[in-house]
Design an enzyme around this catalytic site. Sequence first.
Site, PDB file in Angstrom:
ATOM      1  N   CYS A 134      18.452  23.602  17.635  1.00  0.00           N
ATOM      2  CA  CYS A 134      19.088  24.952  18.225  1.00  0.00           C
ATOM      3  C   CYS A 134      18.463  25.941  18.862  1.00  0.00           C
ATOM      4  O   CYS A 134      17.896  27.117  18.260  1.00  0.00           O
ATOM      5  CB  CYS A 134      20.188  25.777  17.004  1.00  0.00           C
ATOM      6  SG  CYS A 134      20.644  27.294  17.499  1.00  0.00           S
ATOM      7  N   CYS A 137      18.901  29.443  18.238  1.00  0.00           N
ATOM      8  CA  CYS A 137      18.465  30.296  17.117  1.00  0.00           C
ATOM      9  C   CYS A 137      16.893  30.352  17.513  1.00  0.00           C
ATOM     10  O   CYS A 137      16.424  31.610  16.876  1.00  0.00           O
ATOM     11  CB  CYS A 137      18.683  29.131  15.544  1.00  0.00           C
ATOM     12  SG  CYS A 137      20.616  28.689  15.390  1.00  0.00           S
ATOM     13  N   ASP A 138      16.523  29.835  18.028  1.00  0.00           N
ATOM     14  CA  ASP A 138      14.678  29.778  17.809  1.00  0.00           C
ATOM     15  C   ASP A 138      14.368  29.864  18.896  1.00  0.00           C
ATOM     16  O   ASP A 138      12.899  30.027  19.014  1.00  0.00           O
ATOM     17  CB  ASP A 138      14.024  29.064  17.537  1.00  0.00           C
ATOM     18  CG  ASP A 138      14.759  28.042  15.638  1.00  0.00           C
ATOM     19  OD1 ASP A 138      14.757  28.874  15.037  1.00  0.00           O
ATOM     20  OD2 ASP A 138      15.166  27.293  15.378  1.00  0.00           O
TER      21      ASP A 138
END
Length: 305
Positions: A134, A137-138
């Site tokens: 993701c 997300c990261d």
Amino acid sequence: MTKFDYDVIIIWAWSAGYPAGMYASRYKLKNLVIWGQPGWALATSHKVENYPGVLSASGKEIMDDFKAHAENAGSEMLEEMVDVLDKKEDHFYVKTASGKEFTSKYVILATGNKYRHLGAKGEEEMLGKWVSYCATCDGMFFKGRDVVIVGGWNTALTEALYLAEICNKVYIVHRRDTFRAEDIWVEQAKKAENIEFVLNEEVDEISGKFFVEEIKLKSGKSIKADGIFVAVGSDPNTQIVSHMDLQRDDEGCLVVDARQETTVKGLFAAGDVSTNSNKFKQTIMSAAEWCLAADSIHEDALRNH
């Protein structure tokens, strides 16, 4: 209300199930949260910095807090896999792998989705060490660094464009010489000065001492990188309801209404396994949808009291 073991059984936990349990408990609905394996992408995230009120924490730390909140509200917990979920005339029947059996008026399904893995050497060992599924997300953890993204669909190209705004260099590794992504994303990626296409290649091995350092390709070439983002798709985790007559979309996600209810009355679903919130697969969306599911059950219970 209960003439069964529970008013609500919540299958699976983490960012979806725990908030559902917390809200169900606040509505005085007797509920049981059942989960098996540690949960998917979030629980294995090294750091999370996009959840409101949490400046920086590991996914496990956030999930531990979610669990404690649900337990404090009154949710019961059972750490087991669910083997059977059936709809009877006016209730649901749940059986766990150890043979425990329960009944409930409602079920909330929080089983999420499974990211497809590459099957490359070192992939499983480097989970949580900057093998990510993701970019939203990261991605921010790689500011000014070099990364690899693998895939050829819209997700891979749009995530590559997002990473290109943050990272020093983005390599797109794709096993074909053409993309299945929409032309607009491909053209934008080609215009980006810090995106490089690595075509007709597949990842053979992901390696590094403590974190990702090198991506070895099946051709024998290698790429030095600080992280790798795998964007080769995901599958909704719906095997447990495969025998039910549930409406699904073309990706296999469970179709739900605005109340998060599926086409089987009393069975609610939300988060990555369902069709709501434009399939924006983020913790905050998952938690919100499951709170909505619990609220919808509470309203239904009041109407039918």
